[in-house]
Motif scaffolding. Structure first.
Motif, PDB file in Angstrom:
ATOM      1  N   LYS A  85       0.834  -1.202   0.000  1.00  0.00           N
ATOM      2  CA  LYS A  85       0.000   0.000   0.000  1.00  0.00           C
ATOM      3  C   LYS A  85       0.867   1.251   0.000  1.00  0.00           C
ATOM      4  CE  LYS A  85      -0.641   0.313   4.990  1.00  0.00           C
ATOM      5  NZ  LYS A  85      -1.628   0.461   6.049  1.00  0.00           N
ATOM      6  N   VAL A  86       0.285   2.336  -0.486  1.00  0.00           N
ATOM      7  CA  VAL A  86       0.953   3.635  -0.435  1.00  0.00           C
ATOM      8  C   VAL A  86       0.145   4.646   0.377  1.00  0.00           C
ATOM      9  CG1 VAL A  86       2.275   3.368  -2.567  1.00  0.00           C
ATOM     10  CG2 VAL A  86      -0.020   4.357  -2.663  1.00  0.00           C
ATOM     11  N   ARG A  87      -1.066   4.270   0.727  1.00  0.00           N
ATOM     12  CA  ARG A  87      -1.902   5.138   1.570  1.00  0.00           C
ATOM     13  C   ARG A  87      -2.954   4.290   2.262  1.00  0.00           C
ATOM     14  NH1 ARG A  87      -2.925   6.896  -3.385  1.00  0.00           N
ATOM     15  NH2 ARG A  87      -2.147   8.992  -3.031  1.00  0.00           N
ATOM     16  N   ASP A  88      -3.484   4.831   3.354  1.00  0.00           N
ATOM     17  CA  ASP A  88      -4.502   4.137   4.126  1.00  0.00           C
ATOM     18  C   ASP A  88      -5.918   4.603   3.798  1.00  0.00           C
ATOM     19  OD1 ASP A  88      -2.679   2.583   5.648  1.00  0.00           O
ATOM     20  OD2 ASP A  88      -2.260   4.333   6.893  1.00  0.00           O
ATOM     21  N   VAL A  89      -6.029   5.816   3.243  1.00  0.00           N
ATOM     22  CA  VAL A  89      -7.335   6.439   3.027  1.00  0.00           C
ATOM     23  C   VAL A  89      -7.332   7.175   1.690  1.00  0.00           C
ATOM     24  CG1 VAL A  89      -8.952   8.161   3.932  1.00  0.00           C
ATOM     25  CG2 VAL A  89      -7.658   6.763   5.513  1.00  0.00           C
ATOM     26  N   LEU A  90      -8.476   7.155   1.024  1.00  0.00           N
ATOM     27  CA  LEU A  90      -8.685   7.940  -0.193  1.00  0.00           C
ATOM     28  C   LEU A  90      -9.691   9.038   0.102  1.00  0.00           C
ATOM     29  CD1 LEU A  90      -9.287   5.146  -2.860  1.00  0.00           C
ATOM     30  CD2 LEU A  90      -7.161   6.365  -2.401  1.00  0.00           C
ATOM     31  N   TYR A  91      -9.484  10.191  -0.518  1.00  0.00           N
ATOM     32  CA  TYR A  91     -10.439  11.289  -0.448  1.00  0.00           C
ATOM     33  C   TYR A  91     -10.736  11.742  -1.868  1.00  0.00           C
ATOM     34  CZ  TYR A  91      -9.095  11.860   4.459  1.00  0.00           C
ATOM     35  OH  TYR A  91      -8.854  11.668   5.794  1.00  0.00           O
ATOM     36  N   SER A  92     -11.936  12.225  -2.071  1.00  0.00           N
ATOM     37  CA  SER A  92     -12.254  12.902  -3.323  1.00  0.00           C
ATOM     38  C   SER A  92     -13.314  13.947  -3.026  1.00  0.00           C
ATOM     39  CB  SER A  92     -12.730  11.919  -4.395  1.00  0.00           C
ATOM     40  OG  SER A  92     -13.981  11.381  -4.064  1.00  0.00           O
ATOM     41  N   GLU A  93     -13.397  14.905  -3.921  1.00  0.00           N
ATOM     42  CA  GLU A  93     -14.372  15.977  -3.746  1.00  0.00           C
ATOM     43  C   GLU A  93     -14.898  16.378  -5.109  1.00  0.00           C
ATOM     44  OE1 GLU A  93     -12.337  19.352  -2.015  1.00  0.00           O
ATOM     45  OE2 GLU A  93     -10.557  18.866  -3.150  1.00  0.00           O
ATOM     46  N   ASP A  94     -16.061  17.000  -5.113  1.00  0.00           N
ATOM     47  CA  ASP A  94     -16.594  17.494  -6.378  1.00  0.00           C
ATOM     48  C   ASP A  94     -17.013  18.945  -6.232  1.00  0.00           C
ATOM     49  OD1 ASP A  94     -19.137  17.598  -5.229  1.00  0.00           O
ATOM     50  OD2 ASP A  94     -19.916  15.904  -6.346  1.00  0.00           O
ATOM     51  N   ARG A  95     -17.501  19.510  -7.308  1.00  0.00           N
ATOM     52  CA  ARG A  95     -17.860  20.939  -7.334  1.00  0.00           C
ATOM     53  C   ARG A  95     -19.065  21.278  -6.485  1.00  0.00           C
ATOM     54  NH1 ARG A  95     -17.157  22.046 -13.776  1.00  0.00           N
ATOM     55  NH2 ARG A  95     -15.144  21.025 -13.905  1.00  0.00           N
ATOM     56  N   THR A  96     -19.863  20.293  -6.139  1.00  0.00           N
ATOM     57  CA  THR A  96     -21.069  20.573  -5.355  1.00  0.00           C
ATOM     58  C   THR A  96     -20.766  20.726  -3.866  1.00  0.00           C
ATOM     59  OG1 THR A  96     -21.634  18.259  -4.892  1.00  0.00           O
ATOM     60  CG2 THR A  96     -22.432  19.194  -6.981  1.00  0.00           C
ATOM     61  N   GLY A  97     -19.556  20.379  -3.457  1.00  0.00           N
ATOM     62  CA  GLY A  97     -19.206  20.428  -2.048  1.00  0.00           C
ATOM     63  C   GLY A  97     -19.229  19.069  -1.385  1.00  0.00           C
ATOM     64  N   MET A  98     -19.503  18.031  -2.150  1.00  0.00           N
ATOM     65  CA  MET A  98     -19.500  16.666  -1.619  1.00  0.00           C
ATOM     66  C   MET A  98     -18.056  16.200  -1.498  1.00  0.00           C
ATOM     67  SD  MET A  98     -19.000  13.196  -2.439  1.00  0.00           S
ATOM     68  CE  MET A  98     -18.864  13.252  -4.192  1.00  0.00           C
ATOM     69  N   THR A  99     -17.739  15.586  -0.356  1.00  0.00           N
ATOM     70  CA  THR A  99     -16.416  15.006  -0.149  1.00  0.00           C
ATOM     71  C   THR A  99     -16.586  13.569   0.308  1.00  0.00           C
ATOM     72  OG1 THR A  99     -15.591  17.165   0.556  1.00  0.00           O
ATOM     73  CG2 THR A  99     -14.201  15.281   1.032  1.00  0.00           C
ATOM     74  N   MET A 100     -15.762  12.685  -0.270  1.00  0.00           N
ATOM     75  CA  MET A 100     -15.838  11.266   0.047  1.00  0.00           C
ATOM     76  C   MET A 100     -14.529  10.824   0.684  1.00  0.00           C
ATOM     77  SD  MET A 100     -14.803   7.935  -0.969  1.00  0.00           S
ATOM     78  CE  MET A 100     -13.950   8.313  -2.465  1.00  0.00           C
ATOM     79  N   ARG A 101     -14.652   9.936   1.670  1.00  0.00           N
ATOM     80  CA  ARG A 101     -13.504   9.319   2.331  1.00  0.00           C
ATOM     81  C   ARG A 101     -13.717   7.815   2.305  1.00  0.00           C
ATOM     82  NH1 ARG A 101     -12.097   6.547   6.694  1.00  0.00           N
ATOM     83  NH2 ARG A 101     -10.166   7.013   7.775  1.00  0.00           N
ATOM     84  N   PHE A 102     -12.677   7.083   1.896  1.00  0.00           N
ATOM     85  CA  PHE A 102     -12.778   5.623   1.821  1.00  0.00           C
ATOM     86  C   PHE A 102     -11.506   5.007   2.383  1.00  0.00           C
ATOM     87  CE2 PHE A 102     -12.240   1.653  -0.769  1.00  0.00           C
ATOM     88  CZ  PHE A 102     -13.254   0.931  -0.154  1.00  0.00           C
ATOM     89  N   ASP A 103     -11.668   4.040   3.276  1.00  0.00           N
ATOM     90  CA  ASP A 103     -10.503   3.408   3.905  1.00  0.00           C
ATOM     91  C   ASP A 103     -10.343   1.937   3.523  1.00  0.00           C
ATOM     92  OD1 ASP A 103     -12.458   2.040   5.343  1.00  0.00           O
ATOM     93  OD2 ASP A 103     -12.034   3.065   7.230  1.00  0.00           O
ATOM     94  N   GLY A 104     -11.056   1.518   2.492  1.00  0.00           N
ATOM     95  CA  GLY A 104     -10.999   0.123   2.088  1.00  0.00           C
ATOM     96  C   GLY A 104     -12.182  -0.681   2.605  1.00  0.00           C
TER      97      GLY A 104
END
Length: 126
Positions: free
Chosen positions: A45-64
């Motif tokens: 692995k190179v990271r424990d968590v993923l984040y993403s965001e969009d223009r609407t202000g929604m942010t996602m966090r995923f840890d597997g």
């Protein structure tokens, strides 16, 4: 060949990976992480968590396992346990037993959102 790697990776990892593979120094301004250590079998692995965001202000966090979506104000957050609910059918965010998890993940996303995008880039050796 024929190996499945379940590491959490992002599209932004492609650029530093290509730079690393070609022996070109990765600029400090580059976002993402080189996946070369995974490709060479040096780590899984190179990271424990993923984040993403969009223009609407929604942010996602995923840890597997848990996928948490912090929606814009006025829209309920979403929490899914992809281990038991891989199709994301049951939103757990409103369940009383998930109250602390939702609060902690909301705080984590708030901290992440306040960071400068370039400062999120991992440094060599991390």
């Amino acid at each position: 060949e024929g190996k499945t790697i379940r590491a959490l990776v992002e599209h932004i990892d492609v650029f530093p990976t290509l730079m690393d593979l070609t022996g070109v120094k990765i600029p400090k301004s580059a976002q993402g992480r080189s996946l070369v250590p995974i490709l060479r079998g040096q780590t899984d692995k190179v990271r424990d968590v993923l984040y993403s965001e969009d223009r609407t202000g929604m942010t996602m966090r995923f840890d597997g396992r848990y996928k948490f979506i912090l929606n814009p104000p006025g829209i309920q957050p979403e929490l899914y346990d992809l281990q038991s609910d891989p199709r994301e059918i049951t939103n757990l965010a409103g369940k009383p037993e998930q109250r602390d998890r939702v609060a902690n993940l909301t705080t984590e996303i708030d901290v992440w959102n306040k960071q400068d995008a370039v400062s999120r880039r991992p440094r060599e050796g991390t």
